[in-house]
Design a protein around this motif. Structure first.
Motif, PDB file in Angstrom:
ATOM      1  N   VAL A  52      43.205  41.278  49.492  1.00  0.00           N
ATOM      2  CA  VAL A  52      42.605  40.415  48.472  1.00  0.00           C
ATOM      3  C   VAL A  52      43.209  40.765  47.123  1.00  0.00           C
ATOM      4  O   VAL A  52      43.282  41.946  46.763  1.00  0.00           O
ATOM      5  CB  VAL A  52      41.068  40.589  48.401  1.00  0.00           C
ATOM      6  CG1 VAL A  52      40.475  39.718  47.318  1.00  0.00           C
ATOM      7  CG2 VAL A  52      40.433  40.281  49.733  1.00  0.00           C
ATOM      8  N   SER A  53      43.661  39.751  46.381  1.00  0.00           N
ATOM      9  CA  SER A  53      44.188  39.949  45.032  1.00  0.00           C
ATOM     10  C   SER A  53      43.439  39.017  44.085  1.00  0.00           C
ATOM     11  O   SER A  53      43.325  37.823  44.359  1.00  0.00           O
ATOM     12  CB  SER A  53      45.673  39.607  44.960  1.00  0.00           C
ATOM     13  OG  SER A  53      46.406  40.402  45.852  1.00  0.00           O
ATOM     14  N   PHE A 113      36.739  33.953  40.934  1.00  0.00           N
ATOM     15  CA  PHE A 113      36.758  35.358  41.347  1.00  0.00           C
ATOM     16  C   PHE A 113      36.162  35.521  42.738  1.00  0.00           C
ATOM     17  O   PHE A 113      35.148  34.922  43.061  1.00  0.00           O
ATOM     18  CB  PHE A 113      35.946  36.179  40.338  1.00  0.00           C
ATOM     19  CG  PHE A 113      35.784  37.619  40.714  1.00  0.00           C
ATOM     20  CD1 PHE A 113      36.822  38.510  40.537  1.00  0.00           C
ATOM     21  CD2 PHE A 113      34.591  38.075  41.235  1.00  0.00           C
ATOM     22  CE1 PHE A 113      36.668  39.850  40.872  1.00  0.00           C
ATOM     23  CE2 PHE A 113      34.426  39.414  41.576  1.00  0.00           C
ATOM     24  CZ  PHE A 113      35.465  40.302  41.388  1.00  0.00           C
ATOM     25  N   ILE A 114      36.809  36.343  43.561  1.00  0.00           N
ATOM     26  CA  ILE A 114      36.273  36.736  44.870  1.00  0.00           C
ATOM     27  C   ILE A 114      36.150  38.252  44.856  1.00  0.00           C
ATOM     28  O   ILE A 114      37.115  38.951  44.541  1.00  0.00           O
ATOM     29  CB  ILE A 114      37.196  36.278  46.016  1.00  0.00           C
ATOM     30  CG1 ILE A 114      37.024  34.801  46.236  1.00  0.00           C
ATOM     31  CG2 ILE A 114      36.910  37.042  47.277  1.00  0.00           C
ATOM     32  CD1 ILE A 114      37.683  34.278  47.470  1.00  0.00           C
ATOM     33  N   ASP A 115      34.978  38.738  45.194  1.00  0.00           N
ATOM     34  CA  ASP A 115      34.731  40.179  45.177  1.00  0.00           C
ATOM     35  C   ASP A 115      35.395  40.839  46.384  1.00  0.00           C
ATOM     36  O   ASP A 115      35.051  40.534  47.523  1.00  0.00           O
ATOM     37  CB  ASP A 115      33.225  40.443  45.198  1.00  0.00           C
ATOM     38  CG  ASP A 115      32.890  41.872  44.840  1.00  0.00           C
ATOM     39  OD1 ASP A 115      33.748  42.757  45.009  1.00  0.00           O
ATOM     40  OD2 ASP A 115      31.756  42.108  44.375  1.00  0.00           O
ATOM     41  N   PRO A 116      36.350  41.754  46.161  1.00  0.00           N
ATOM     42  CA  PRO A 116      37.029  42.413  47.273  1.00  0.00           C
ATOM     43  C   PRO A 116      36.111  43.303  48.113  1.00  0.00           C
ATOM     44  O   PRO A 116      36.451  43.644  49.243  1.00  0.00           O
ATOM     45  CB  PRO A 116      38.117  43.262  46.603  1.00  0.00           C
ATOM     46  CG  PRO A 116      38.187  42.819  45.201  1.00  0.00           C
ATOM     47  CD  PRO A 116      36.913  42.127  44.872  1.00  0.00           C
ATOM     48  N   GLN A 155      44.612  33.308  37.348  1.00  0.00           N
ATOM     49  CA  GLN A 155      44.252  31.911  37.603  1.00  0.00           C
ATOM     50  C   GLN A 155      43.310  31.741  38.791  1.00  0.00           C
ATOM     51  O   GLN A 155      42.944  30.625  39.125  1.00  0.00           O
ATOM     52  CB  GLN A 155      45.504  31.044  37.786  1.00  0.00           C
ATOM     53  CG  GLN A 155      46.329  31.376  39.007  1.00  0.00           C
ATOM     54  CD  GLN A 155      47.354  32.474  38.787  1.00  0.00           C
ATOM     55  OE1 GLN A 155      47.254  33.250  37.847  1.00  0.00           O
ATOM     56  NE2 GLN A 155      48.337  32.562  39.662  1.00  0.00           N
ATOM     57  N   GLY A 156      42.911  32.807  39.454  1.00  0.00           N
ATOM     58  CA  GLY A 156      42.004  32.714  40.601  1.00  0.00           C
ATOM     59  C   GLY A 156      42.200  33.896  41.527  1.00  0.00           C
ATOM     60  O   GLY A 156      42.710  34.928  41.110  1.00  0.00           O
ATOM     61  N   ARG A 215      48.312  32.602  53.130  1.00  0.00           N
ATOM     62  CA  ARG A 215      47.546  32.900  51.918  1.00  0.00           C
ATOM     63  C   ARG A 215      46.582  31.767  51.628  1.00  0.00           C
ATOM     64  O   ARG A 215      46.897  30.597  51.840  1.00  0.00           O
ATOM     65  CB  ARG A 215      48.476  33.105  50.731  1.00  0.00           C
ATOM     66  CG  ARG A 215      49.236  34.402  50.807  1.00  0.00           C
ATOM     67  CD  ARG A 215      50.089  34.592  49.574  1.00  0.00           C
ATOM     68  NE  ARG A 215      50.737  35.902  49.625  1.00  0.00           N
ATOM     69  CZ  ARG A 215      51.791  36.216  48.905  1.00  0.00           C
ATOM     70  NH1 ARG A 215      52.325  35.316  48.087  1.00  0.00           N
ATOM     71  NH2 ARG A 215      52.312  37.415  48.986  1.00  0.00           N
ATOM     72  N   ILE A 216      45.408  32.153  51.133  1.00  0.00           N
ATOM     73  CA  ILE A 216      44.407  31.190  50.681  1.00  0.00           C
ATOM     74  C   ILE A 216      44.244  31.394  49.188  1.00  0.00           C
ATOM     75  O   ILE A 216      43.933  32.505  48.735  1.00  0.00           O
ATOM     76  CB  ILE A 216      43.045  31.398  51.374  1.00  0.00           C
ATOM     77  CG1 ILE A 216      43.181  31.352  52.892  1.00  0.00           C
ATOM     78  CG2 ILE A 216      42.039  30.379  50.887  1.00  0.00           C
ATOM     79  CD1 ILE A 216      41.921  31.777  53.630  1.00  0.00           C
TER      80      ILE A 216
END
Length: 170
Positions: free
Chosen positions: A56-57, A95-98, A61-62, A89-90
């Motif tokens: 996860v990165s 923000f996505i919490d790793p 920009q997202g 890749r998606i």
């Protein structure tokens, strides 16, 4: 009476294997398969892919999920096996919490194929099919049942014999 029972059974079976509402598309919409995305340039087509999160990165920009692709069952859940079509890749806006979308979790995404982007897996160059997500579904983890259960005091008694289950080899 028989027709009513048949309708009930069909509806019950249908309800058991439905795709989650956030991953559904119109019934007549054709989805791009992962294998076709690796061989052709079909940018802009809708796709539903899934697999196991590898990395996860969080970018400016997202967020970007790197996923090991696995085939999906009738419910859209990835079937984790020893065979994979590769990685993809998606791209997720926001923000996505790793800690929640952690490596090893299963995920399915519905989105638009935006082409193949070059990147690296370790030190190897790799071509990643990329999906701009409209919806993303993180599947709940399935826990293994306990090995020993102290539920029934009579069954666990030393005077009771344990059942022997023989499973034939394939």
């Amino acid at each position: 009476m028989n027709r009513l029972m048949l309708v009930f059974i069909v509806l019950f079976i249908n309800g058991c294997a439905t795709v989650p509402s956030d991953l559904r598309t119109e019934s007549d919409q054709a989805l791009l398969s992962f294998a076709d995305a690796r061989t052709a340039t079909l940018e802009g087509q809708s796709a539903r892919w899934g697999g196991e999160i590898a990395h996860v990165s969080n970018l400016q920009q997202g967020s970007q999920l790197e996923v090991v692709q696995f085939s999906l069952n009738a419910s859209g859940r990835p079937l984790k096996t020893d065979k994979s079509g590769g990685r993809f890749r998606i791209l997720v806006p926001g923000f996505i919490d790793p800690a929640i979308y952690a490596p090893g979790r299963l995920v399915t995404a519905l989105g638009t194929f935006s082409g193949i982007k070059q990147g690296k897996v370790g030190e190897q160059d790799y071509a990643f099919p990329t999906l701009e997500s409209e919806q993303i579904h993180l599947w709940p983890e399935i826990k293994d049942p306990p090995v020993h259960c102290d539920c029934d005091p009579f069954f666990n008694s030393p005077f009771m014999m344990r059942p022997i289950i023989v499973v034939p080899a394939k």
